[in-house]
Design a protein around this motif. Structure first.
Motif, short mmCIF file in Angstrom:
data_model
loop_
_atom_site.label_atom_id
_atom_site.label_comp_id
_atom_site.label_asym_id
_atom_site.label_seq_id
_atom_site.Cartn_x
_atom_site.Cartn_y
_atom_site.Cartn_z
N PHE A 7 51.55 16.08 49.53
CA PHE A 7 50.64 15.12 49.38
C PHE A 7 50.09 14.65 50.45
N CYS A 8 50.76 14.66 51.62
CA CYS A 8 50.52 13.99 52.96
C CYS A 8 49.46 14.96 53.63
N THR A 9 48.11 14.78 53.11
CA THR A 9 47.24 15.74 53.70
C THR A 9 45.95 15.29 53.39
N THR A 10 45.04 15.74 54.01
CA THR A 10 43.62 15.10 53.75
C THR A 10 42.66 16.31 52.90
N ALA A 11 41.78 15.71 52.26
CA ALA A 11 40.57 16.91 51.77
C ALA A 11 39.26 16.49 52.19
N ALA A 12 38.65 17.55 52.73
CA ALA A 12 37.43 17.33 53.37
C ALA A 12 36.23 17.42 52.28
N SER A 13 35.10 16.73 52.42
CA SER A 13 33.96 16.92 51.58
C SER A 13 32.70 16.63 52.37
N PRO A 14 31.45 16.74 51.94
CA PRO A 14 30.17 16.50 52.66
C PRO A 14 30.18 14.93 52.70
N GLY A 16 32.84 12.86 53.46
CA GLY A 16 33.92 12.28 54.30
C GLY A 16 35.26 12.97 53.91
N ILE A 17 36.26 12.34 54.46
CA ILE A 17 37.66 12.80 54.47
C ILE A 17 38.46 11.89 53.56
N PHE A 18 39.34 12.54 52.70
CA PHE A 18 40.11 11.45 51.86
C PHE A 18 41.45 12.04 51.76
N PHE A 19 42.44 11.03 51.79
CA PHE A 19 43.89 11.09 52.16
C PHE A 19 44.42 11.13 50.87
N GLY A 20 45.63 11.85 50.80
CA GLY A 20 46.45 11.66 49.53
C GLY A 20 46.47 12.96 48.50
N ILE A 21 45.19 13.65 48.69
CA ILE A 21 45.11 14.61 47.72
C ILE A 21 44.97 15.83 48.52
N GLY A 22 45.15 17.11 47.87
CA GLY A 22 45.04 18.27 48.30
C GLY A 22 43.67 18.72 48.25
N GLN A 23 43.07 19.63 49.10
CA GLN A 23 41.66 20.24 49.18
C GLN A 23 41.43 20.90 47.68
N GLN A 24 42.46 21.54 47.21
CA GLN A 24 42.45 22.11 46.22
C GLN A 24 42.03 21.19 44.81
N GLN A 147 39.66 -2.06 55.55
CA GLN A 147 41.02 -1.98 56.08
C GLN A 147 41.79 -1.48 54.67
N THR A 148 41.10 -1.25 53.42
CA THR A 148 42.03 -1.15 52.40
C THR A 148 42.29 0.27 51.87
N PRO A 149 43.46 0.69 51.82
CA PRO A 149 43.83 2.00 51.55
C PRO A 149 43.19 2.57 50.29
N GLY A 150 42.73 3.84 50.46
CA GLY A 150 42.24 4.41 49.35
C GLY A 150 40.49 4.28 49.03
N LEU A 151 40.14 3.08 49.76
CA LEU A 151 38.75 2.77 49.93
C LEU A 151 38.01 3.56 51.00
N TYR A 152 36.95 4.33 50.65
CA TYR A 152 36.25 5.18 51.70
C TYR A 152 34.64 4.85 51.52
N LEU A 153 34.12 4.76 52.76
CA LEU A 153 32.59 4.42 52.89
C LEU A 153 32.11 5.84 53.02
N LEU A 154 31.24 6.21 51.81
CA LEU A 154 30.63 7.65 51.93
C LEU A 154 29.87 7.79 53.22
N GLN A 155 29.81 9.09 53.77
CA GLN A 155 28.88 9.23 54.73
C GLN A 155 27.58 10.13 54.32
N ASP A 156 26.61 10.12 54.95
CA ASP A 156 25.55 10.85 54.59
C ASP A 156 25.56 12.38 55.10
N PRO A 157 25.75 13.36 54.25
CA PRO A 157 25.85 14.58 54.72
C PRO A 157 24.74 15.22 55.71
#
Ligand SMILES: *Cc1c(COP(=O)(O)O)cnc(C)c1O
Length: 726
Positions: A7-14, A16-24, A147-157
């Motif tokens: 689980f100690c990994t990141t998943a990339a997406s258009p 942004g990057i998310f932590f704690g889940i696999g790409q798959q 600063q809150t873990p698990g919250l991500y500000l989405l980026q414009d692809p």
């Protein structure tokens, strides 16, 4: 044993990057949500309660594996944030939001393709300070989504490094578009096994181009400085759904409205439908019949849960007010679909939600009858799916260890149905002893925390102007504290008048006489916020504070009442596991379901409750707890909310008649008391959880699920049938 650190990994997406889940996992979930088949659900809720201090599977695993830093800078950043970051996400006010959070967690556990949409409130919900002279004081909540873990500000692809912004259709009185733009946050609600997630899409209107009056209305949950602000906040939620789904590519055919707050969505769906038929000139070309036909088509996409019979829970807005905030075509639709027979000058948004859906769900069996009574024109379409709680969130760590160690409960995390086997454990001395011990540890933890708080409040007197809310803070030594071996009763929920927080203190003399007659001791632990605009609710808090010293003295210190300020999910979890009984004293039938009592039941804690909401189904002839109060027939009188109709005298007398029996059981027949705890596990854990609830909802969602998932859901749905048909 080597820890699993996949689980100690990141998943990339258009986005942004998310932590704690696999790409798959990310690709699989996102792929389903954006699949052209639309085989997914989008869940709309004004509030979502999912604080990380009560459920945080990624952090738990990091700590288990002893990982506190990462070997590349990105991982290191995320790991430190997850381990040390803040754990409160104050985007909820009470039961509705906590239910939404619990539901989404179960959706994730069950691998359902669901996305949620809500708002992100920069000032959250208010924080409560309590002063003995002033009662509740509403303070600004400080929190930092960045600063809150698990919250991500989405980026414009299209413009990497720039936050994604979405334009929400918003119009003024002259049908001129107002620029309402929002940034988009994503919270990943992860399954306990981290193999699935539900994205919570949270819109944040605090961007500079958005006019200040809109930003202000979106700043704080249930902002109620004016009807106008309230109407704007509702509009922002409902009007965001279509543009957000389009921008992120989410294709759900089914949209679930958790309460009617976001129902403005259907106006936009109707407009879309008409645009497809008539082109851009639809507002001029469509007749009333065309609008009705479009509404019929839109109906097929909406599932609606109604949560309360209480008037304050329903949205009505003045037509004049609404004219300033919406396009004239919106108002035309509302004229046709949101008429209010009782108030011709208003639009009724509950009526709109009732009209435009393919499934209307009440939240308990009794609430179904009540809702049918309130909306006779729609009685035939209203069914019941009784609420639940996410058992993995609400079972205390001590109880969880016991459940883990009990072979009969093997698999309880994924299948709460196994708790039925608790019946076999009733005569198992080892289990009884272990349950008693786990419970006692939780009680000691609660009482220790309260006692520490009492001392802290006393010390703060020197450094702040706040007068301690609790009388016990003023007393010395053994007088100024609670004891863990005293019978301990908990009551915590929003302070609304119909919940009657003060009911059992109606006649202190009678209460004192009961304690004296049996030489009984009792702790009452209370908590809860009143909405800052709810004056009678705030008065109730003041009353609870005010009666503490009288209660103490009339009982010679044998009854002690403590109020814990700033109720939230963490306080709730500590209380429901630590108390000996959970008290619920609403005016029947105004508590549609109630969920805090279910959280107690997950820990085996019996309820003492009015026969209202879920307790009608959870009481099981007294094997799981106690009932009191007048079981009024469900008629118009029963639905009255005015002070004269709240039946204080009758229901308090009924409580006092019952109390000696409960105290005798606890103090003199403890084995019998423990039986009730075990029967809560056996009867109530399998039913009142959100896994079972979600499985019942899936029927309404009409999803095509993989066989394995469908089978698992069928077995969970088979645990209960909420909608008892005559
Ligand atoms: C569970 C919960 C509620 C809901 O309690 P009810 O008894 O259903 O009214 C409210 N607030 C918090 C913080 C909760 O955890």
């Amino acid at each position: 044993m080597t820890a699993d650190t996949r689980f100690c990994t990141t998943a990339a997406s258009p986005w942004g990057i998310f932590f704690g889940i696999g790409q798959q996992v990310f690709d699989q979930v996102w792929g389903q949500l954006t699949d052209p088949a639309g085989n997914s659900v989008t869940y709309i809720s004004m509030e979502i309660g999912a604080d990380l201090d009560v459920f945080h599977p990624v952090r738990d695993r990091l700590l288990e594996a002893g990982i506190v830093a990462g070997d590349d800078p990105t991982l290191d950043f995320h790991i430190k944030k997850f381990v040390n970051g803040p754990t409160k996400i104050p985007n909820y006010s009470g039961g509705l939001g906590v239910l939404a959070g619990d539901t989404l967690k179960s959706f994730a556990d069950l691998r359902l393709p669901v996305a949620a949409i809500s708002l992100l409130y920069r000032k959250g919900y208010f924080s409560q300070v309590v002063d003995s002279r002033l009662g509740q004081i509403a303070c600004r909540t400080e929190w930092h989504p960045e600063q809150t873990p698990g919250l991500y500000l989405l980026q414009d692809p299209e413009r990497p490094g720039t936050p994604l912004e979405i334009e929400i259709p918003f119009f003024d009185r002259n049908d001129a578009q107002v620029p309402a733009r929002a940034q988009v946050w994503l919270k990943l609600e992860l399954a306990g096994d981290l193999q699935w997630f539900v994205p919570e899409i949270l819109l944040d209107f605090s961007v500079p181009v958005t006019p200040e009056w809109i930003r202000n209305a979106a700043d704080q949950l249930y902002e109620a400085s004016s009807e106008r602000a309230k109407a704007i906040q509702r509009r922002l939620l409902g009007a965001s759904v279509v543009p957000v789904m389009q921008r992120l590519g989410i294709t759900s055919r089914t949209i679930h409205l958790n309460e009617q707050h976001g129902v403005v969505l259907v106006l936009h769906l109707i407009a879309e439908e008409l645009r497809r038929k008539f082109g851009d000139e639809y507002a001029i070309l469509a007749s009333d019949d065309d609008i009705r036909a479009a509404a019929d088509a839109v109906r097929q996409r909406v599932v609606y849960t109604i949560h309360t019979p209480v008037k304050a829970g329903h949205d009505r807005f003045e037509k004049n007010l609404y004219a300033e905030l919406s396009h004239s075509f919106c108002q035309r639709i509302l004229q046709l679909l949101a008429a209010d027979a009782e108030h011709p000058g208003m639009f009724n948004f509950t009526a709109l939600a009732m009209r435009v859906n393919r499934a209307t769900n009440a939240v308990s069996r009794l609430h179904k009858l009540v809702t049918q009574k309130q909306f006779p024109a729609f009685a035939g379409q209203i069914t019941a799916i009784t609420n639940g709680v996410h058992h993995l969130t609400w079972v205390s760590p001590n109880r969880a260890r016991l459940y883990d160690a009990t072979p009969q409960f093997a698999g309880w995390r994924t299948d709460p149905g196994v708790f039925r086997r608790a019946v076999e454990l009733k005569k198992n001395a080892g289990f009884r002893q272990a349950l008693r011990q786990a419970w006692q540890q939780d009680t000691e933890h609660l009482v220790r925390t309260v006692n520490r708080m009492l001392v802290e409040h006393r010390n703060q007197m020197l450094s702040t102007w706040i007068d301690p809310p609790n009388y016990l803070s003023h007393l010395e030594g053994d007088d100024g504290r609670l004891f863990a071996d005293w019978y301990t009763v908990g009551f915590a929920r929003r302070f609304s008048t119909y919940k009657r927080a003060d009911l059992i203190f109606e006649d202190l003399e009678r209460l004192a006489a009961i304690l004296k007659a049996g030489n009984f001791r009792i702790n009452f632990i209370y908590a809860g916020k009143a909405h800052p605009a709810d004056e009678p609710g705030k008065a109730l808090i003041k009353e609870i504070i005010d009666l503490q010293d009288e209660l103490f003295h009339m009982t010679n210190g044998a009854a002690r009442l403590v109020f814990i300020p700033n109720y939230d999910m963490a306080v709730a979890r500590m209380m429901v596991a630590g108390v000996h009984a959970w008290l619920n004293s609403p005016k029947r039938p105004l508590e549609a379901s109630g969920t805090s009592g279910m959280k107690a039941a997950m820990n085996g804690v019996p309820n003492i409750s009015i026969m209202d909401g879920w307790w009608v189904e959870g009481y099981h002839n007294g094997t799981t707890g106690w009932k009191f109060g007048y079981e009024a027939p469900i008629d118009d009188t029963a639905l009255r909310e005015d002070p004269d109709a709240l039946l204080y005298a009758e229901d308090a007398a009924s409580f006092y008649a019952l109390l000696p029996e409960i105290l005798e059981t606890f103090y003199h027949r403890p084995e019998e008391y423990l039986d009730r705890a075990i029967m809560n596990l056996a009867y109530n854990c399998p039913i009142f959880n959100t896994h079972r609830m979600a499985a019942e909802y899936v029927h309404n969602y009409r999803l095509n699920l993989p066989d394995e998932t469908a089978e698992r859901l069928a077995s969970l749905a088979a645990l209960y049938q909420s909608d008892e048909r005559p």
